[in-house]
Design an enzyme around this catalytic site. Structure first.
Site, PDB file in Angstrom:
ATOM      1  N   ILE A  22      -0.195  11.399 -40.353  1.00 28.18           N
ATOM      2  CA  ILE A  22       0.343  12.781 -41.507  1.00 28.18           C
ATOM      3  C   ILE A  22       1.791  11.981 -42.055  1.00 28.18           C
ATOM      4  CG2 ILE A  22       1.506  14.937 -41.187  1.00 28.18           C
ATOM      5  CD1 ILE A  22      -0.611  15.622 -39.057  1.00 28.18           C
ATOM      6  N   CYS A  36       7.268  15.451 -37.187  1.00 24.65           N
ATOM      7  CA  CYS A  36       7.295  13.842 -35.957  1.00 24.65           C
ATOM      8  C   CYS A  36       7.285  14.892 -34.640  1.00 24.65           C
ATOM      9  CB  CYS A  36       8.708  14.147 -35.687  1.00 24.65           C
ATOM     10  SG  CYS A  36      10.107  15.740 -36.299  1.00 24.65           S
ATOM     11  N   ASN A  49       5.834  22.263 -40.858  1.00 23.66           N
ATOM     12  CA  ASN A  49       4.070  22.375 -40.656  1.00 23.66           C
ATOM     13  C   ASN A  49       4.074  21.592 -39.171  1.00 23.66           C
ATOM     14  OD1 ASN A  49       3.770  20.583 -41.934  1.00 23.66           O
ATOM     15  ND2 ASN A  49       2.116  21.474 -42.411  1.00 23.66           N
ATOM     16  N   ARG A  96       5.607  21.498 -35.239  1.00 25.02           N
ATOM     17  CA  ARG A  96       6.020  22.273 -34.191  1.00 25.02           C
ATOM     18  C   ARG A  96       7.402  22.999 -34.280  1.00 25.02           C
ATOM     19  NH1 ARG A  96       1.816  21.315 -33.542  1.00 25.02           N
ATOM     20  NH2 ARG A  96       0.405  20.507 -31.829  1.00 25.02           N
ATOM     21  N   ASP A 121       4.980  26.710 -41.676  1.00 24.80           N
ATOM     22  CA  ASP A 121       3.265  26.939 -40.716  1.00 24.80           C
ATOM     23  C   ASP A 121       3.347  26.922 -39.083  1.00 24.80           C
ATOM     24  OD1 ASP A 121       0.546  27.897 -41.616  1.00 24.80           O
ATOM     25  OD2 ASP A 121       0.776  25.824 -40.677  1.00 24.80           O
ATOM     26  N   GLU A 126       4.291  31.978 -30.945  1.00 27.26           N
ATOM     27  CA  GLU A 126       3.118  32.697 -32.038  1.00 27.26           C
ATOM     28  C   GLU A 126       2.047  33.178 -31.421  1.00 27.26           C
ATOM     29  OE1 GLU A 126       3.395  28.276 -34.679  1.00 27.26           O
ATOM     30  OE2 GLU A 126       2.287  28.762 -33.082  1.00 27.26           O
ATOM     31  N   HIS A 144       0.643  29.481 -39.554  1.00 30.43           N
ATOM     32  CA  HIS A 144       0.050  28.223 -38.324  1.00 30.43           C
ATOM     33  C   HIS A 144      -1.695  27.717 -38.698  1.00 30.43           C
ATOM     34  CE1 HIS A 144       0.655  25.132 -34.959  1.00 30.43           C
ATOM     35  NE2 HIS A 144      -0.334  24.861 -35.604  1.00 30.43           N
TER      36      HIS A 144
END
Length: 318
Positions: free
Chosen positions: A160, A209, A236, A238, A262, A267, A286
């Site tokens: 990513i 990361c 976006n 953790r 995000d 959550e 998320h």
């Protein structure tokens, strides 16, 4: 085989199909399940295979479900499973690697662009009649920030992070990267720097990361103090990568010019999360990974995981 799908709704709210499971045994689809051990134990029952996204498979769950032989996680992260204990009990665990590279990177860029271009803010202003009532042919509530020649600092350079780096470079940005494992074939395309240098030189910081003991709350008051005034932060990855109280304080003081996240520490987000009241903070629920293309890949990889386990050659095991 008896198969149970826990918390199935997020992966498939109705636009995909679980019908492929009938090729592998009797199955039950559970849209949502409480995260408490008792609820998870009740839903797994005597099933041999449990498919989960965020429903925790703890030591207590494993002990209470002696038929359980295999856990398939509908995600790359697998911290909701006590993997070490599962191994001692002969329960195999697999995940879904690298399914969301393009979508998650795209979303990180979108969060950055929302902070720099303020599209949502100005769209709302037009629909609220503010442009109609303006004396000028254009107006702005916040200035647009040009990104060319600015520096993006990326923490982490997995798939990513690599995709985000490519996009940022295509936009004319300089890219610096902090990672414990620099990739030789990326030298020259990005600059590998120390964490302190990344904090000190970046106009935009993007977190790509993993969450572990070294990266937990890597965005904190001490590290924020090392950053440029007005820095923009994108997360976006953790929620645990950020000390949310420290970030909120820095946003409210203006030290951090904007944050777009995000993910949060708990959550769904709690009403007392300090980011909810912070200035210049964008929060989305998320959804970086939720394109239908990503979720279809999850289905396909999960089916292959289960098929491989049943035939005695498990893959993507963690």
């Amino acid at each position: 085989m008896k198969i149970v799908v826990l918390d199935a709704y997020t992966e498939n709210p109705g636009d995909l199909s679980w019908d492929w499971l009938e090729n592998y045994g009797e199955y039950e689809i559970i849209e949502r399940v409480d995260s408490g051990a008792d609820a998870v134990i009740e839903k797994i029952g005597d099933a041999e295979i449990a498919i989960t996204n965020k429903a925790p498979i703890t030591k207590e769950v494993i002990d209470a479900c002696p038929n359980l032989k295999y856990v398939s996680v509908l995600a790359t992260g697998y911290n909701i499973v006590d993997v070490d204990y599962a191994k001692t009990k002969g329960v195999a665990v697999s995940n879904v690697p690298a399914y969301s590279t393009n979508c998650t990177s795209q979303y990180a860029i979108a969060l950055m662009l929302e902070m720099t271009n303020q599209v949502g803010l100005h769209n709302a202003a037009v629909h609220n009649g503010e442009w109609q009532n303006s004396r000028d042919f254009c107006f702005w509530k916040k200035p647009v920030i040009e990104l060319a020649d600015k520096t993006m600092g990326i923490i982490g350079l997995g798939s990513i992070g690599q995709q985000t780096a490519k996009t940022a470079k295509a936009m004319g940005m300089n890219v610096v990267v902090y990672t414990p494992h620099p990739k030789d074939d990326w030298r020259g395309f990005v600059d590998f720097v120390s964490l302190d240098e990344l904090f000190g030189t970046s106009d935009v910081i993007v977190l790509h990361c993993i969450l572990n003991d070294e990266t937990k709350e890597i965005i904190n008051a001490n590290n924020i103090a090392k950053m440029k005034d007005g820095v923009l932060i994108v997360n976006n990855g953790r929620g645990g990568l950020v000390n949310e109280a420290d970030l909120a304080s820095a946003l409210n003081s203006g030290k951090v010019g904007g944050a777009a996240v995000d993910v949060v520490s708990e959550e769904p987000i709690k009403a007392d999360n300090p980011l909810l009241g912070a200035k210049n903070c964008i929060i989305t629920p998320h959804i970086s990974w939720t394109s239908i293309e990503c979720r279809q890949r999850i289905m396909e990889i999960t089916e292959n995981n289960i098929k491989s386990f049943i035939t005695g050659n498990p893959i993507n095991t963690v």
